[in-house]
Design a protein around this motif. Structure first.
Motif, PDB file in Angstrom:
ATOM      1  N   SER A 337      28.045 -30.355 -26.786  1.00 40.13           N
ATOM      2  CA  SER A 337      27.401 -29.084 -26.526  1.00 40.13           C
ATOM      3  C   SER A 337      28.442 -27.957 -26.592  1.00 40.13           C
ATOM      4  CB  SER A 337      26.745 -29.143 -25.150  1.00 40.13           C
ATOM      5  OG  SER A 337      26.474 -27.872 -24.692  1.00 40.13           O
ATOM      6  N   PHE A 352      20.508 -17.609 -29.485  1.00 42.17           N
ATOM      7  CA  PHE A 352      20.653 -18.882 -28.781  1.00 42.17           C
ATOM      8  C   PHE A 352      20.409 -20.092 -29.687  1.00 42.17           C
ATOM      9  CE2 PHE A 352      18.927 -22.214 -25.946  1.00 42.17           C
ATOM     10  CZ  PHE A 352      20.104 -22.435 -25.249  1.00 42.17           C
ATOM     11  N   ASN A 354      19.574 -23.835 -29.830  1.00 48.77           N
ATOM     12  CA  ASN A 354      19.001 -24.850 -28.966  1.00 48.77           C
ATOM     13  C   ASN A 354      19.076 -26.214 -29.658  1.00 48.77           C
ATOM     14  OD1 ASN A 354      17.702 -25.964 -26.886  1.00 48.77           O
ATOM     15  ND2 ASN A 354      15.678 -25.117 -27.351  1.00 48.77           N
ATOM     16  N   LYS A 356      18.920 -30.734 -29.015  1.00 49.98           N
ATOM     17  CA  LYS A 356      18.590 -31.820 -28.093  1.00 49.98           C
ATOM     18  C   LYS A 356      19.259 -33.097 -28.584  1.00 49.98           C
ATOM     19  CE  LYS A 356      14.084 -30.816 -28.683  1.00 49.98           C
ATOM     20  NZ  LYS A 356      12.673 -31.065 -28.631  1.00 49.98           N
ATOM     21  N   ASP A 386      13.962 -26.922 -21.768  1.00 47.29           N
ATOM     22  CA  ASP A 386      15.297 -26.430 -22.109  1.00 47.29           C
ATOM     23  C   ASP A 386      16.342 -26.686 -21.040  1.00 47.29           C
ATOM     24  OD1 ASP A 386      14.177 -25.639 -24.383  1.00 47.29           O
ATOM     25  OD2 ASP A 386      14.117 -23.490 -23.916  1.00 47.29           O
ATOM     26  N   PHE A 389      19.387 -31.082 -22.061  1.00 52.57           N
ATOM     27  CA  PHE A 389      19.681 -31.114 -23.496  1.00 52.57           C
ATOM     28  C   PHE A 389      19.986 -32.506 -24.010  1.00 52.57           C
ATOM     29  CE2 PHE A 389      24.267 -31.665 -23.963  1.00 52.57           C
ATOM     30  CZ  PHE A 389      24.710 -31.416 -22.679  1.00 52.57           C
TER      31      PHE A 389
END
Ligand code: C2E
Ligand code: CA
Ligand code: CA
Length: 662
Positions: A337, A352, A354, A356, A386, A389
């Motif tokens: 991350s 942002f 995002n 996963k 959210d 993650f």
């Protein structure tokens, strides 16, 4: 050249002088013997007289005959020999010419079909390469006492030599009937791909004594194959290995682990960048690929990363060695991350990102590549929001998710096939205990899972946009049942139909209802729509407008589940409602002082606001007692009636309740 040489040798061996001298010598010897012996013999027996003379004359004649015979035999023999030599030479010349002709034809054919021939005699270890090999692909080796790979090793690409040798040895070891080997060889300054094919020749005992084979140049095919390999195993835009590549490498790794019975643990990370479409729209696809490459480059710096692949623009598969504990995984996920965020900042992209990550662990979550990858994938799909993650695979969470997907699918079919049924639960006037209305409640008999509660399938229908279809289905069914059941239609009872948030999002429901009213299919005064205040939680004025239109069309409106969840009194002023249904959680706790006070006050307040009040979920006589004291208008609950099929309704319409259904 070879042929001429052979003829020369034969001719050189032929010496006419020597043959002539031998002939003369042989004749002299035989003549001498004849003369001496015969003369001596005649003199001995016939020394005088006429006979002597006669014999002498006949002797001379005989000598002449003898000479002729000897000369004849000697000459014939010599001529014979010469003839034989010449014939022999001629035959050989002819044969050699023939062979040369055949060879020429053969070489032409080799050229036409672009195939070289080779032969290898196992015992003598003699390797023969045909003309085409030597001229077509420049392997200048005619005979060598080495095998088909060793003989030409100086031509073979250094990177291919080992595998080429291994393939040959494997062929010998396994005693296979067919041999095939592909490697690169140097043809002038370039390397080309060749394929050696071979078949085994066996003697009577079944032992292999010779291998004959072909050599073909397959550079074009190989290049095409490499291109196809590139297409099949690499992402076209980023040139990074794809999912298939990852799968096969992982599969090989697992096979090795299995073969060597090694006890290892590792994990597979399935990383997906969310909202890639939006990012693509903003930064463009080229930039996006660039970003994917950069992410891959960053990830590759990790010492624990064994394998990485990228595909569909936003998905990565990562394999980390010796990573299996929760702590290690947590650490790694956070590191990834951080890396991605860093890259995002470096790339000066200020929105942002995002993403996963789903994680599966070997061997805990699967022992084959398919399971490990799909479970990492499933784990990623079980990430709810959210705030999270990454997610390590959890069978329970996944099965829940899986069932939801399955149910969604089955529910769609059930709606299409009209497999949902309605049951009706009476609402009674509390004082008179007379039925005043029925609430229509859906029932779904799943062919495999049995009865599924609407509490389970209604939320699924809401998620998958099936709910408006379901609402119409309920309305249609109610109309149908009204049409076919005269007692129900004439009873003047009100039917309550539950609505969902989605039903008020557009005016399509009210338009549908208006059409029904216009066509005399529906009497709005006989229908009550139950809504919950959650509909208005994050709603705009549109929902309220649509609700007002429904109210205006003459339908009753009940506020369901009041007091459950997010109750706000301000709704009571805003919403155009006729009835307020106190949630059963209040009724259940009427023995508690505060709940009792609240219930009493809600009823009082409702009356002051001109709403009627229904208490739902009434189960005991004590609850009925309290509600009577609080002046509650209507009741609904198992104490009176459970939801029932339309057939059963007919028998209770118009009757007073006898309280026996509990
Ligand atoms: P709801 O609208 O609050 O319906 C009342 C629920 O409480 C019904 O459950 C009913 O069977 C149950 N119930 C009635 N009396 C008692 C009682 O005395 N004790 C207890 N413990 N329960 C009682 P059901 O039929 O399982 O429905 C659950 C929910 O599903 C409904 O809650 C409603 O929100 C939804 N639903 C059912 N049918 C429909 C429909 O056609 N459309 C929509 N949008 N939602 C529906
Ligand atoms: Ca209801
Ligand atoms: Ca309710």
């Amino acid at each position: 050249m070879d042929l001429i040489e052979k003829i020369k040798n034969k001719l050189e061996a032929y010496e006419p002088l020597k043959i002539n001298i031998t002939l003369i010598f042989r004749y002299l010897v035989s003549a001498f013997i004849w003369i001496v012996l015969l003369e001596h013999f005649l003199n001995y027996f016939f020394s005088t007289g006429k006979i002597h003379n006669l014999i002498h004359i006949s002797n001379k004649i005989l000598f002449i005959v003898f000479s002729i015979v000897v000369i004849y035999f000697l000459i014939v023999k010599s001529i014979d020999q010469k003839y034989l030599i010449s014939k022999n030479v001629l035959d050989r010349v002819e044969r050699l010419k023939d062979e040369e002709e055949k060879l020429k034809k053969f070489n032409i054919l080799e050229d036409i079909v672009n195939i070289g021939i080779w032969e290898y005699e196992l015992e003598k270890q003699r390797f023969y390469l045909s003309y085409w090999n030597q001229n077509g692909i420049n392997i200048h080796k005619n005979y060598a006492n080495l095998d088909p790979v060793e003989s030409i090793r100086q031509y073979i690409h250094p990177d291919d030599l080992k595998s080429a040798q291994r393939n040959w040895e494997l062929f010998l070891d396994t005693k296979a009937d067919k041999y095939a080997n592909i490697f690169r060889i140097k043809d002038n300054s370039e390397y080309i791909y060749i394929k050696q094919n071979g078949r085994v020749l066996k003697d009577k005992q079944g032992d292999c004594y010779k291998i004959i084979g072909t050599i073909t140049e397959i550079t074009r095919e190989k290049k095409l194959e490499n291109k196809l390999y590139q297409l099949a195993y690499f992402d076209n835009l980023t040139k990074l290995p794809n999912e298939k590549y990852f799968f096969e490498r992982l599969d090989e790794k697992l096979q090795k682990i299995k073969n060597h019975k090694r006890e290892v643990q590792f994990s597979v990370f399935y990383l997906e960048i969310a909202d890639i479409d939006n990012i693509l729209n903003i930064v463009g696809s080229l930039h996006c690929n660039n970003i994917a490459q950069k992410i891959a480059a960053k990830l590759k710096e990790d010492q624990d990363l064994v394998l990485i692949s990228h595909y569909y623009g936003n998905k990565f598969l990562l394999l980390f060695k010796e990573l299996f504990s929760k702590e290690q995984i947590d650490f790694k996920a956070k590191e990834i991350s951080r890396l991605i965020m860093e890259l995002w900042q470096e790339s000066k992209i200020d929105y942002f990102l995002n993403f996963k990550i789903g994680i599966s662990i070997y061997p805990l979550h699967g022992k084959d590549a398919q399971n490990l990858i799909s479970r990492a994938h499933h784990a990623m799909h079980t990430i709810k929001d959210d705030s999270q993650f990454y997610q390590i695979y959890d069978q329970n969470i996944y099965y829940k998710k899986l069932n939801t997907i399955r149910l969604k699918n089955d529910l769609r079919k059930a709606v299409e096939n009209n497999e949902l049924d309605l049951v009706y639960q009476p609402k009674l006037d509390l004082k008179s205990e007379k039925i005043v209305a029925f609430e229509a409640l859906l029932r779904w008999q799943h062919p495999e899972f049995g009865q599924i509660s609407p509490g389970t399938f209604i939320p699924i229908a809401e998620q998958s946009n099936l709910i408006s279809k379901i609402t119409r289905l309920v309305i249609k069914k109610v109309i149908e049942e009204f049409a076919t059941n005269k007692i129900l239609r004439d009873s003047g009872k009100i039917i309550s139909i539950n609505l969902s948030a989605h039903d008020l999002k557009s005016d399509s429901l009210i338009r549908y209802l208006e059409k029904l009213i216009k066509n005399d299919k529906l009497n709005s005064e006989q229908i009550d729509f139950e809504i919950t205040e959650s509909i208005f939680l994050d709603a705009s004025d549109r929902e309220l407008d649509n609700l007002k239109k429904i109210k205006k069309a003459g339908f009753y409106i009940s506020l369901d589940d009041f007091g459950k969840g997010y109750s706000s009194l301000s709704y009571l002023a805003k919403l155009p409602i006729d009835i307020l249904k106190i949630d059963m959680s209040f009724i259940r706790n009427l023995d508690q002082r505060k709940t009792k006070i609240l219930t009493e006050k809600i009823i009082e307040l409702s009356h002051e606001l001109d709403f009627k009040v229904v208490a739902e979920g009434v189960e005991t006589s004590a609850e009925v007692e309290t509600l009577l004291n609080f002046n509650c208008d209507y009741v609904q609950g198992y104490y009176y009636y459970r939801p029932m099929a339309i057939k059963e309704l007919k028998s209770i319409i118009g009757k007073n309740c006898n309280n026996v259904s509990v």
